[in-house]
Write a protein that holds these residues in place. Structure first.
Motif, PDB file in Angstrom:
ATOM      1  N   LYS A   1      78.331 -38.625   2.341  1.00  0.00           N
ATOM      2  CA  LYS A   1      78.534 -37.865   1.109  1.00  0.00           C
ATOM      3  C   LYS A   1      79.376 -36.621   1.391  1.00  0.00           C
ATOM      4  O   LYS A   1      80.334 -36.322   0.690  1.00  0.00           O
ATOM      5  CB  LYS A   1      77.191 -37.466   0.509  1.00  0.00           C
ATOM      6  CG  LYS A   1      77.334 -36.570  -0.697  1.00  0.00           C
ATOM      7  CD  LYS A   1      76.007 -36.114  -1.215  1.00  0.00           C
ATOM      8  CE  LYS A   1      75.314 -35.226  -0.203  1.00  0.00           C
ATOM      9  NZ  LYS A   1      73.940 -34.913  -0.585  1.00  0.00           N
ATOM     10  N   VAL A   2      79.004 -35.908   2.453  1.00  0.00           N
ATOM     11  CA  VAL A   2      79.738 -34.699   2.808  1.00  0.00           C
ATOM     12  C   VAL A   2      81.192 -35.041   3.117  1.00  0.00           C
ATOM     13  O   VAL A   2      82.122 -34.353   2.688  1.00  0.00           O
ATOM     14  CB  VAL A   2      79.087 -34.007   4.021  1.00  0.00           C
ATOM     15  CG1 VAL A   2      79.939 -32.845   4.484  1.00  0.00           C
ATOM     16  CG2 VAL A   2      77.701 -33.542   3.652  1.00  0.00           C
TER      17      VAL A   2
ATOM     18  N   LEU B   1      77.686 -50.775  -3.066  1.00  0.00           N
ATOM     19  CA  LEU B   1      76.927 -49.590  -2.710  1.00  0.00           C
ATOM     20  C   LEU B   1      76.455 -48.892  -3.976  1.00  0.00           C
ATOM     21  O   LEU B   1      77.088 -48.996  -5.004  1.00  0.00           O
ATOM     22  CB  LEU B   1      77.868 -48.601  -2.054  1.00  0.00           C
ATOM     23  CG  LEU B   1      78.093 -48.667  -0.570  1.00  0.00           C
ATOM     24  CD1 LEU B   1      79.268 -47.786  -0.261  1.00  0.00           C
ATOM     25  CD2 LEU B   1      76.854 -48.160   0.130  1.00  0.00           C
ATOM     26  N   ASP B   2      75.391 -48.134  -3.866  1.00  0.00           N
ATOM     27  CA  ASP B   2      75.018 -47.246  -4.956  1.00  0.00           C
ATOM     28  C   ASP B   2      75.190 -45.828  -4.435  1.00  0.00           C
ATOM     29  O   ASP B   2      74.769 -45.520  -3.324  1.00  0.00           O
ATOM     30  CB  ASP B   2      73.558 -47.496  -5.343  1.00  0.00           C
ATOM     31  CG  ASP B   2      73.167 -46.681  -6.564  1.00  0.00           C
ATOM     32  OD1 ASP B   2      73.825 -45.651  -6.832  1.00  0.00           O
ATOM     33  OD2 ASP B   2      72.207 -47.075  -7.233  1.00  0.00           O
ATOM     34  N   ILE B   3      75.821 -45.003  -5.238  1.00  0.00           N
ATOM     35  CA  ILE B   3      76.088 -43.641  -4.780  1.00  0.00           C
ATOM     36  C   ILE B   3      74.785 -42.925  -4.417  1.00  0.00           C
ATOM     37  O   ILE B   3      74.739 -42.081  -3.526  1.00  0.00           O
ATOM     38  CB  ILE B   3      76.883 -42.860  -5.846  1.00  0.00           C
ATOM     39  CG1 ILE B   3      77.340 -41.526  -5.302  1.00  0.00           C
ATOM     40  CG2 ILE B   3      76.101 -42.679  -7.104  1.00  0.00           C
ATOM     41  CD1 ILE B   3      78.289 -40.812  -6.231  1.00  0.00           C
TER      42      ILE B   3
ATOM     43  N   LEU C   1      83.409 -43.119  -9.181  1.00  0.00           N
ATOM     44  CA  LEU C   1      82.262 -42.942  -8.286  1.00  0.00           C
ATOM     45  C   LEU C   1      81.024 -43.611  -8.861  1.00  0.00           C
ATOM     46  O   LEU C   1      79.929 -43.454  -8.337  1.00  0.00           O
ATOM     47  CB  LEU C   1      81.999 -41.450  -8.055  1.00  0.00           C
ATOM     48  CG  LEU C   1      82.952 -40.822  -7.036  1.00  0.00           C
ATOM     49  CD1 LEU C   1      82.920 -39.316  -7.128  1.00  0.00           C
ATOM     50  CD2 LEU C   1      82.575 -41.271  -5.629  1.00  0.00           C
ATOM     51  N   ASP C   2      81.213 -44.319  -9.964  1.00  0.00           N
ATOM     52  CA  ASP C   2      80.107 -45.071 -10.524  1.00  0.00           C
ATOM     53  C   ASP C   2      80.036 -46.382  -9.740  1.00  0.00           C
ATOM     54  O   ASP C   2      80.183 -47.470 -10.287  1.00  0.00           O
ATOM     55  CB  ASP C   2      80.364 -45.328 -12.010  1.00  0.00           C
ATOM     56  CG  ASP C   2      79.122 -45.824 -12.726  1.00  0.00           C
ATOM     57  OD1 ASP C   2      78.069 -45.946 -12.065  1.00  0.00           O
ATOM     58  OD2 ASP C   2      79.201 -46.098 -13.933  1.00  0.00           O
TER      59      ASP C   2
ATOM     60  N   LEU D   1      81.261 -40.250 -12.803  1.00  0.00           N
ATOM     61  CA  LEU D   1      80.040 -40.245 -11.988  1.00  0.00           C
ATOM     62  C   LEU D   1      78.955 -41.174 -12.507  1.00  0.00           C
ATOM     63  O   LEU D   1      77.870 -41.235 -11.934  1.00  0.00           O
ATOM     64  CB  LEU D   1      79.471 -38.825 -11.907  1.00  0.00           C
ATOM     65  CG  LEU D   1      80.251 -37.875 -11.013  1.00  0.00           C
ATOM     66  CD1 LEU D   1      79.635 -36.489 -11.067  1.00  0.00           C
ATOM     67  CD2 LEU D   1      80.269 -38.379  -9.591  1.00  0.00           C
ATOM     68  N   GLY D   2      79.198 -41.853 -13.592  1.00  0.00           N
ATOM     69  CA  GLY D   2      78.135 -42.712 -14.109  1.00  0.00           C
ATOM     70  C   GLY D   2      77.021 -41.883 -14.705  1.00  0.00           C
ATOM     71  O   GLY D   2      77.148 -40.676 -14.886  1.00  0.00           O
ATOM     72  N   ALA D   3      75.899 -42.530 -14.975  1.00  0.00           N
ATOM     73  CA  ALA D   3      74.837 -41.857 -15.715  1.00  0.00           C
ATOM     74  C   ALA D   3      73.691 -41.376 -14.822  1.00  0.00           C
ATOM     75  O   ALA D   3      72.719 -40.820 -15.312  1.00  0.00           O
ATOM     76  CB  ALA D   3      74.285 -42.787 -16.786  1.00  0.00           C
ATOM     77  N   GLY D   4      73.810 -41.567 -13.522  1.00  0.00           N
ATOM     78  CA  GLY D   4      72.677 -41.260 -12.647  1.00  0.00           C
ATOM     79  C   GLY D   4      72.395 -39.777 -12.495  1.00  0.00           C
ATOM     80  O   GLY D   4      73.208 -38.930 -12.847  1.00  0.00           O
ATOM     81  N   THR D   5      71.202 -39.468 -11.971  1.00  0.00           N
ATOM     82  CA  THR D   5      70.898 -38.084 -11.608  1.00  0.00           C
ATOM     83  C   THR D   5      70.324 -38.030 -10.208  1.00  0.00           C
ATOM     84  O   THR D   5      69.466 -37.213  -9.902  1.00  0.00           O
ATOM     85  CB  THR D   5      69.893 -37.433 -12.571  1.00  0.00           C
ATOM     86  OG1 THR D   5      68.743 -38.273 -12.651  1.00  0.00           O
ATOM     87  CG2 THR D   5      70.453 -37.237 -13.940  1.00  0.00           C
ATOM     88  N   SER D   6      70.765 -38.920  -9.334  1.00  0.00           N
ATOM     89  CA  SER D   6      70.298 -38.855  -7.948  1.00  0.00           C
ATOM     90  C   SER D   6      70.834 -37.572  -7.310  1.00  0.00           C
ATOM     91  O   SER D   6      71.790 -36.979  -7.802  1.00  0.00           O
ATOM     92  CB  SER D   6      70.814 -40.052  -7.167  1.00  0.00           C
ATOM     93  OG  SER D   6      72.212 -39.921  -6.980  1.00  0.00           O
ATOM     94  N   PHE D   7      70.210 -37.150  -6.223  1.00  0.00           N
ATOM     95  CA  PHE D   7      70.667 -35.940  -5.541  1.00  0.00           C
ATOM     96  C   PHE D   7      72.145 -36.026  -5.205  1.00  0.00           C
ATOM     97  O   PHE D   7      72.890 -35.063  -5.333  1.00  0.00           O
ATOM     98  CB  PHE D   7      69.870 -35.715  -4.256  1.00  0.00           C
ATOM     99  CG  PHE D   7      68.524 -35.138  -4.509  1.00  0.00           C
ATOM    100  CD1 PHE D   7      68.218 -34.577  -5.731  1.00  0.00           C
ATOM    101  CD2 PHE D   7      67.551 -35.152  -3.528  1.00  0.00           C
ATOM    102  CE1 PHE D   7      66.970 -34.040  -5.983  1.00  0.00           C
ATOM    103  CE2 PHE D   7      66.294 -34.618  -3.768  1.00  0.00           C
ATOM    104  CZ  PHE D   7      66.004 -34.063  -4.986  1.00  0.00           C
TER     105      PHE D   7
END
Ligand SMILES: Nc1ncnc2c1ncn2[C@@H]1O[C@H](COP(=O)(O)OP(=O)(O)OP(=O)(O)O)[C@@H](O)[C@H]1O
Ligand SMILES: [Mg+2]
Lengths: 225, 306
Positions: free
Chosen positions: B102-103, B92-94, B39-40, B121-127
């Motif tokens: 997303k749902v 795309l970026d998650i 999912l990254d 999930l990679g390193a992001g912290t997006s919602f």
């Protein structure tokens, strides 16, 4: 949730038991320094400069108080006066000298004595309000809550004893039909709840509670039942 | 029962994909049907680590509705029992996935029929990333013993906490909550979950109980990767301690993974590090970690979308 460091007592700050030996106190202090020192990798990004300074000051104070025999005694006395530490019991202490103090945990965990079932049963039998509730045809969530409150048992206590999820317990007490599990599960939950409070007869009371919910469900047109 | 493990945290290069692929290989080796999901998106490279150089299908086929069922996007790998949903070809970026998508993805993942599903999930912290963490009570944060990477773990833990709080409020109530927090604690305090919880406790005791229940049920794990000889081996448990003591959240330390230059060599040669160098400290650490997480259980799907 918030754990304000300044509100912890010295034992909690250092993560030690109230009967910790001196070498344990010294050890705990060194371990804490490793975490909170300015160049510590662990906390470098966690605190602001001021927060860190405050914590280090408190740790220093905790350590210097507890490591000093007299200081520790005075501090323990303070804790006993405010009820945080239980005073050493006269009889029990004679038989079991190892651990004389017991830190009382904060609110929410009204600790009942281990052998409390008999006491609970006696309370149920004598309590007028509870007997009024139990004589009703239909028993609501609010009634369950009232019984629990009369007995002075915290909901968290029931959660930990019955292992029923907190949101279900709250849902049960507040008649929140949409939050409750299927009836088959719910019956089991209600029974464990009642058993935990030593209220009898479990089957009968549970049936009256479920009936009440079913009627409510019909009125609200929620399709749970 | 399917065990879903979101894996993330740290920063770029801390070893999330390497660990995800290694754990996947080990769990598959235990005979568990294991699926890796990359999912990254945007910097997907999990497929390379499990020797699927040219994945024919990828997540974007599902997102762009070319392939309607998520299970049909799954590719086999040369490793028995190990499968992958590749994120390759996704520009795309998650973080930018629209809500409905997303749902849709969350639901589709939870319905997949595998013993273990590991989400890189990679390193992001997006919602959006946070919501993938909240799909399961289990989660794994990977960090290296560097201040920058550790800082990101703290950021992530706070963000997940915050995201879960948000879940119990509608927009209006949340706005009101924000105002109240700011009124009581001053500017900037709405970034601090501690302050928010303080207000919730007063104003919404019922929500406070639900949240505390949630927070108590989280089973976050922390893994410290790339530990070198002179590094402090207690670092991981100290990080967990500080999170527990000052955020009131429990994160369990799940183990150190030693640094080994040969990880790089194995990746360059596109062979399995575990197979090529089974007697290294790093391989031993990975096996221990996989045994440990194979024992952990936790419920899935904290989030229920209505
Ligand atoms: N235990 C280890 N010992 C030595 N090197 C390692 C170790 N773990 C990872 N590495 C190195 O770190 C590099 C980056 O690892 P990886 O791609 O798994 O990171 P990542 O966290 O997934 O990064 P990104 O966030 O960019 O996806 C690897 O190519 C490998 O060379
Ligand atoms: Mg990666």
């Amino acid at each position: 949730m918030k754990k304000d460091f300044a509100k912890l007592n010295y034992y909690e700050m250092l993560d030690i038991k109230p009967d910790a030996a001196f070498f344990e106190i010294r050890h705990a202090y060194n371990a804490a320094l490793q975490i909170y020192e300015a160049d510590s990798l662990v906390s470098y990004s966690f605190f602001s400069r001021e927060e860190r300074k405050e914590i280090l000051n408190l740790l220093e104070k905790a350590y210097s108080t507890l490591i000093n025999g007299k200081g520790r005694k005075n501090y323990d006395n303070q804790l006993m006066q405010t009820g945080v530490l239980a005073s050493p019991g006269n009889k029990a202490a004679a038989r079991k000298p190892a651990c004389i103090y017991d830190v009382k945990r904060q609110s929410g965990t009204t600790v009942l004595p281990k052998n409390n079932k008999a006491a609970l049963r006696a309370n149920v039998a004598q309590n007028k309000r509870i007997n009024e509730i139990l004589s009703k045809d239909e028993i609501s969530g609010a009634d369950l809550k009232a019984i629990r409150n009369e007995l002075g048992v915290a909901i968290e206590k029931i959660a930990s004893e019955t292992r029923i999820r907190m949101d279900y317990l709250i849902g049960m007490e507040e008649n929140k039909i949409d939050r409750l599990p299927a009836v088959a599960f719910l019956k089991g939950f209600v029974k464990s709840y009642l058993k935990c409070l030593c209220v009898e007869p479990v089957e009968g009371i549970c049936a009256r509670y479920i009936e009440g919910l079913a009627r409510m469900g019909k009125n609200n047109e929620t399709g749970v039942f | 029962m399917v065990h879903i493990w979101p894996i993330g945290g740290g920063k770029g290069g801390s070893g999330k994909s390497f660990l995800t692929s290694s754990l996947g290989r080990l769990l598959a080796g235990l005979g568990k049907k294991t699926l890796l999901v990359d999912l990254d998106l945007g910097s997907a490279n999990l497929h390379t680590l499990v020797d699927v150089p040219y994945p024919e299908k990828s997540f974007s086929d599902f997102i762009r509705k070319k392939i309607p069922l998520l299970e049909d996007v799954v590719s086999e790998t040369p490793v028995p029992n190990l499968y992958i949903i590749s994120g390759a070809h996704d520009n795309l970026d998650i973080a930018n996935l629209p809500y409905e998508q997303k749902v849709k993805i969350l639901k589709a993942i939870a319905r997949l029929d595998y013993d273990w599903i590991l989400l890189d999930l990679g390193a992001g912290t997006s919602f959006n990333t946070l919501d993938f963490f909240l799909i399961s009570q289990n989660s794994m944060f990977i960090t290296t013993p560097e201040p920058t990477s550790i800082e990101n773990v703290y950021r992530l833990v706070r963000a997940i906490y915050f995201r879960r709080i948000r879940h119990y409020f509608n927009a209006t109530d949340f706005k009101a909550l924000e105002e109240e927090v700011l009124r009581q604690f001053g500017e900037g305090s709405f970034n601090n979950p501690d302050c928010i919880m303080e207000v919730i406790k007063e104003a919404h005791p019922e929500k406070n109980l639900l949240l505390e229940n949630d927070f108590n049920s989280f089973k976050f794990k922390l893994v410290l990767n790339q530990l070198r000889k002179h590094d402090n081996i207690a670092l991981g448990s100290q990080i967990c301690k500080i999170i527990e003591k000052h955020l009131g959240l429990q994160v369990d330390f799940a183990g150190n993974i030693a640094f080994d230059d040969r990880v790089h060599d194995a990746i360059c040669q596109r062979v399995s590090f575990l197979d090529r160098y089974p007697y290294t400290r790093t391989a031993y650490d990975l096996r221990e970690l996989s045994k440990r997480i194979a024992q952990f259980t936790g419920q899935q799907l904290l989030i229920r979308y209505t």
